[in-house]
Scaffold this active site. Structure first.
Site, PDB file in Angstrom:
ATOM      1  N   THR A 126      16.483  -7.131   1.330  1.00 15.49           N
ATOM      2  CA  THR A 126      16.039  -6.064   0.432  1.00 15.49           C
ATOM      3  C   THR A 126      16.025  -4.761   1.224  1.00 15.49           C
ATOM      4  OG1 THR A 126      13.690  -6.237   0.971  1.00 15.49           O
ATOM      5  CG2 THR A 126      14.532  -7.710  -0.768  1.00 15.49           C
ATOM      6  N   ASN A 160       3.754  -6.813  -7.110  1.00 14.74           N
ATOM      7  CA  ASN A 160       4.824  -6.926  -6.129  1.00 14.74           C
ATOM      8  C   ASN A 160       4.850  -5.786  -5.114  1.00 14.74           C
ATOM      9  OD1 ASN A 160       7.779  -7.531  -5.180  1.00 14.74           O
ATOM     10  ND2 ASN A 160       7.849  -5.439  -6.017  1.00 14.74           N
ATOM     11  N   ASP A 178       0.761   4.476  -7.785  1.00 16.44           N
ATOM     12  CA  ASP A 178       0.411   4.213  -6.399  1.00 16.44           C
ATOM     13  C   ASP A 178      -0.647   3.115  -6.424  1.00 16.44           C
ATOM     14  OD1 ASP A 178      -0.565   4.137  -3.801  1.00 16.44           O
ATOM     15  OD2 ASP A 178      -0.586   6.311  -3.550  1.00 16.44           O
ATOM     16  N   VAL A 179      -0.289   1.921  -5.971  1.00 18.84           N
ATOM     17  CA  VAL A 179      -1.201   0.780  -6.118  1.00 18.84           C
ATOM     18  C   VAL A 179      -2.444   0.893  -5.254  1.00 18.84           C
ATOM     19  CG1 VAL A 179       0.630  -0.800  -6.830  1.00 18.84           C
ATOM     20  CG2 VAL A 179       0.020  -0.631  -4.397  1.00 18.84           C
ATOM     21  N   TYR A 218       0.871  -7.252   8.616  1.00 18.76           N
ATOM     22  CA  TYR A 218       1.559  -7.703   7.402  1.00 18.76           C
ATOM     23  C   TYR A 218       1.242  -9.165   7.113  1.00 18.76           C
ATOM     24  CZ  TYR A 218       5.505  -8.737   4.264  1.00 18.76           C
ATOM     25  OH  TYR A 218       6.289  -9.134   3.198  1.00 18.76           O
ATOM     26  N   LYS A 224      -0.754 -10.684   3.839  1.00 19.81           N
ATOM     27  CA  LYS A 224      -0.138 -11.643   2.921  1.00 19.81           C
ATOM     28  C   LYS A 224      -0.931 -12.945   2.861  1.00 19.81           C
ATOM     29  CE  LYS A 224       3.367  -9.231   1.412  1.00 19.81           C
ATOM     30  NZ  LYS A 224       3.458  -8.820  -0.005  1.00 19.81           N
ATOM     31  N   ASP A 255       6.054   2.205 -10.096  1.00 20.36           N
ATOM     32  CA  ASP A 255       6.411   2.405  -8.689  1.00 20.36           C
ATOM     33  C   ASP A 255       5.932   3.777  -8.247  1.00 20.36           C
ATOM     34  OD1 ASP A 255       8.820   0.880  -6.815  1.00 20.36           O
ATOM     35  OD2 ASP A 255       8.098   2.850  -6.186  1.00 20.36           O
TER      36      ASP A 255
END
Length: 290
Positions: A192, A90, A63-64, A157, A161, A38
């Protein structure tokens, strides 16, 4: 699911909170060794502290958006636990929001860097390692029902996706002959931190009201679906986008979903970027009338 010398080892990105945290803990319960990856190191450390098996979990700042960081996290799993059998891509943010004519290019790019490029890096380097191991594996990407149709989330977003769903299906064909399964989960209205922002009482009832199934979606609902796709019971499942939404999309929510939830700032005339649980404060760049 692959099993290299008896090891079941997973890297879960964005495992510091929400679905990622629930997934890391669920896999640990199932006997996996887990790298909690993360960008928010404090959140990642909290996830590790919650683990019932501290000897089977390690934390890696990731950091993706950085290929070096993602590759390093996956290599770290092999160095630490001796193998890599599952990667859960994720990590996510709310990203850019607002009317399309007000969205800034930098915010759009940031959204795709996290939600699409981060998944690409995870798939790329999972495949590199799994192909070298020669024992197959499982890659699970977290998409969204917003990627399956319009009106279920902010435009950037939703577009990102949708790209994750298509990427999942396309890569699954390439990797299937090597017994590397690539699937996605598409959560619906899930409570969440990304959604409730620390105040679940404000949104849980609204979330429940948007779908046929009573009660709001929880992170552990999605974690259970991911655990299925990661495990041996899903041996013949690849190239799928598994919807986990309490009947939300079956009911055909459309734009009314976001209006009932009142959780899309764009519908209130605002635009900016939501940085999620990265530790960076979200920004509102424009408001209606300004």
């Amino acid at each position: 699911m692959s099993d290299v010398d008896g090891q079941q080892v997973a890297v879960v990105t964005g495992a510091g909170s929400g679905i990622g945290r629930a997934t890391a803990l669920r896999l640990l319960e199932g006997g996996f060794r887990v790298v909690v990856a993360d960008v928010n190191e404090a959140n990642a450390a909290e996830t590790a502290e919650l683990a019932a098996a501290p000897d089977r979990v390690v934390v890696r700042a990731t950091d993706v958006r950085s290929e070096e960081a993602v590759a390093g996290a996956l290599d770290f799993a092999v160095e630490t636990f001796g193998a890599l059998t599952c990667v859960v891509n994720n990590a996510g943010v709310g990203g850019a929001f607002g009317p399309i004519h007000t969205i800034e290019s930098g915010d759009w790019d940031y959204t795709f860097e996290v939600l699409v490029r981060g998944v690409f890096y995870g798939i790329k380097h999972a495949a590199r390692i799994m192909l070298a191991q020669g024992a197959g594996g499982s890659i699970v990407n977290v998409a969204s029902v917003a990627g399956l149709g319009g009106g279920l989330g902010p435009v950037p977003y939703s577009a990102a996706k949708a790209a994750v769903v298509n990427l999942t299906r396309s890569v699954s064909i390439e990797l299937a002959p090597e017994r590397i399964r690539v699937n996605a989960v598409c959560p619906g209205a899930i409570s969440t931190p990304l959604v409730h922002r620390g105040r679940p009482e404000r949104v849980d009832d609204k979330l429940a009201a948007t779908q046929p199934w009573p009660g709001h979606g929880r992170a552990d609902h999605i974690a259970s679906a991911i655990a299925f796709l990661a495990g041996p019971d899903a041996e013949f499942v690849t190239g799928e986008a598994l919807v986990v939404d309490g009947g939300l999309t079956a009911a055909g929510p459309g734009r009314a979903f976001a209006e009932r939830l009142n959780n899309d700032p764009g519908l209130r005339g605002m635009s900016g970027v939501n940085y999620g649980s990265t530790g960076v404060a979200s920004v509102v760049r424009h408001r209606a009338g300004e």
